[in-house]
Motif scaffolding. Structure first.
Motif, short mmCIF file in Angstrom:
data_model
loop_
_atom_site.label_atom_id
_atom_site.label_comp_id
_atom_site.label_asym_id
_atom_site.label_seq_id
_atom_site.Cartn_x
_atom_site.Cartn_y
_atom_site.Cartn_z
N ALA A 1 5.27 13.59 -0.95
CA ALA A 1 6.21 12.48 -0.82
C ALA A 1 5.51 11.20 -1.22
CB ALA A 1 6.75 12.38 0.61
N SER A 2 6.28 10.28 -1.76
CA SER A 2 5.78 8.94 -2.02
C SER A 2 6.07 8.10 -0.78
CB SER A 2 6.47 8.33 -3.24
OG SER A 2 6.09 6.98 -3.40
N ALA A 3 5.05 7.50 -0.20
CA ALA A 3 5.23 6.79 1.07
C ALA A 3 4.45 5.48 1.06
CB ALA A 3 4.76 7.66 2.23
N LEU B 1 0.87 -1.17 0.00
CA LEU B 1 0.00 0.00 0.00
C LEU B 1 0.91 1.22 0.00
CD1 LEU B 1 -2.51 -1.15 2.78
CD2 LEU B 1 -2.71 -1.45 0.31
N SER B 2 0.90 1.94 -1.09
CA SER B 2 1.76 3.12 -1.18
C SER B 2 1.10 4.15 -2.07
CB SER B 2 3.14 2.74 -1.74
OG SER B 2 3.02 2.19 -3.04
N TYR C 1 10.15 6.51 4.31
CA TYR C 1 8.92 7.31 4.28
C TYR C 1 7.73 6.35 4.46
CZ TYR C 1 11.43 11.37 2.41
OH TYR C 1 12.28 12.43 2.23
N THR C 2 7.26 6.27 5.69
CA THR C 2 6.23 5.28 6.02
C THR C 2 5.21 5.86 6.99
OG1 THR C 2 7.98 3.63 5.85
CG2 THR C 2 5.93 2.91 6.81
N LEU C 3 3.97 5.39 6.88
CA LEU C 3 2.89 5.79 7.78
C LEU C 3 2.23 4.54 8.37
CD1 LEU C 3 2.49 7.54 4.85
CD2 LEU C 3 1.08 8.90 6.38
#
Length: 411
Positions: free
Chosen positions: A116-118, A103-104, A216-218
């Protein structure tokens, strides 16, 4: 300078061969350095997961027919938490180092326009199960973890925990806590409020990252609906209890979900440490391969420059002897040969940088690789200049030792 350039123009074959060899080596070195950097970053970057040998992951769980209802999956996670020796358990839609479900997308800092791409990990109790280090803010509450989304959850408002790298990128001028992130480019996209910042959490997207966004992560709390490939993560209190917990974990998953699994596709169980080793094995092999090929190319280049320059010095022994007889010191001859090499290698480097971009364009078209950043060209050029000067040192010293009397006899 004329007495250096004129012999090169008069006998062009040797300088041309050296320049061509340097151009090819420079082009290969620039692209190899770029590819090495891409493969090395996920290997050396902290993934943020604490005590990987105490984390067991169950994945490749595929339903026969429709996805399991969220209530069934949650009941399974509840029973996993009840296993003796389990410290925390999570039900998730995607997982670090597991690329079957990714999932991004684009995230935007609300009001700032910074994008940003995360990657996004959605699940319950993820902070505890993954063993992430919380730097600021808070963990998700029990109510937030209990959310069940109508879809994946990417389109829903709510809280989010982000990595420190992503927080610094989206909000470079201050604290990210309490700030709002838009999940997508559209104006009506979902909004998430940052409630926590963790030190690290690596993306589960390998191969095409520019490696600035590897962290870069959530994290989103809750459980998606209609998700066909659920993942369960279980953290054990100690490594000694892992074997017993793994056995009980298999029994729970089989009892709760086994009757509706696709026959012939067995769930996979492994520790996160083993999962990481497996996922990075290909990158490590690529690093060894690229390093070996690059080293061979550079060694061949050094040997080639040494051989051609030695031959060139031997052919010009008479000229060097005359210069020595006319008063040129050994230092003068040494500097002239090195300067000559610098000119030839410099020309090769110019062609090599053009060739490096051409090779990169071919690789992009053929294998969908990333574009070669321009800052790799100076590194490649500096490497070739250094190797060129090292390779020419021995022939230059030999030229400087040519005795004037021997050269004079040959006139």
């Amino acid at each position: 300078m004329r007495h250096i350039v004129k012999p090169l123009l008069r006998q062009r074959m040797m300088p041309l061969l050296v320049a061509l060899q340097v151009a090819l080596a420079c082009a290969i070195a620039c692209n190899a350095l770029f590819l090495l950097q891409q493969k090395l970053v996920p290997i050396v970057t902290p993934d943020g997961v604490g005590q990987p040998d105490c984390l067991i992951v169950a994945w490749n769980i595929a339903p026969r027919g429709n996805p399991w209802p969220p209530a069934t999956l949650r009941q399974t996670a509840t029973e996993l938490r009840a296993i003796p020796g389990v410290a925390s358990a999570s039900l998730a839609a995607s997982w670090p180092m597991e690329t079957m479900a990714q999932l991004s997308g684009t995230v935007v800092a609300e009001g700032k326009g910074i994008k940003a791409s995360a990657s996004v990990y959605i699940g319950d109790h993820l902070l505890d199960t993954l063993g992430l280090k919380l730097l600021e803010g808070r963990n998700f509450s029990a109510g937030e973890d209990a959310l069940i989304y109508k879809g994946m959850g990417l389109e829903a408002d709510g809280p989010a925990i982000i990595t420190q790298a992503l927080a610094r990128h989206l909000f470079p001028d201050g604290d990210a806590l309490g700030k709002v992130i838009r999940i997508g480019d559209q104006a009506d996209a979902a909004r998430r409020t940052v409630v926590g910042v963790v030190a690290h959490l690596m993306r589960n997207k390998f191969g095409q990252d520019d490696r600035e966004d590897v962290d870069y992560t959530l994290l989103f709390p809750g459980t998606p609906s209609n998700w066909p490939v659920p993942i369960f993560g279980v953290r054990v209190r100690s490594k000694a209890e892992a074997t017993g917990v793994l056995k009980a974990m298999k029994a729970v998953v089989q009892r709760e979900l086994g009757p509706n699994m696709i026959q012939g596709i067995d769930p996979a169980y492994e520790s996160y440490g083993d999962m990481r080793e497996r996922m990075l094995a290909q990158s490590k092999a690529a690093v060894w391969l690229l390093s070996g090929v690059s080293l061979i190319v550079l060694l061949v280049t050094v040997v080639g420059i040494m051989g051609l320059t030695s031959y060139w010095v031997q052919q010009r022994a008479r000229q060097i002897g005359i210069r020595r007889a006319l008063g040129a010191q050994r230092g003068n001859i040494l500097r002239e040969v090195q300067l000559e090499n610098l000119l030839v290698v410099g020309v090769g480097i110019l062609f090599g940088m053009v060739l490096a971009y051409a090779i990169n364009l071919w690789l992009m078209h053929r294998y969908e690789l990333s574009r070669l950043p321009w800052n790799y060209l100076p590194y490649g050029a500096a490497l070739m200049l250094l190797l060129g000067q090292c390779a020419v040192l021995s022939p230059a010293l030999r030229a400087a030792r040519v005795p004037p009397v021997v050269a004079t006899r040959s006139v």
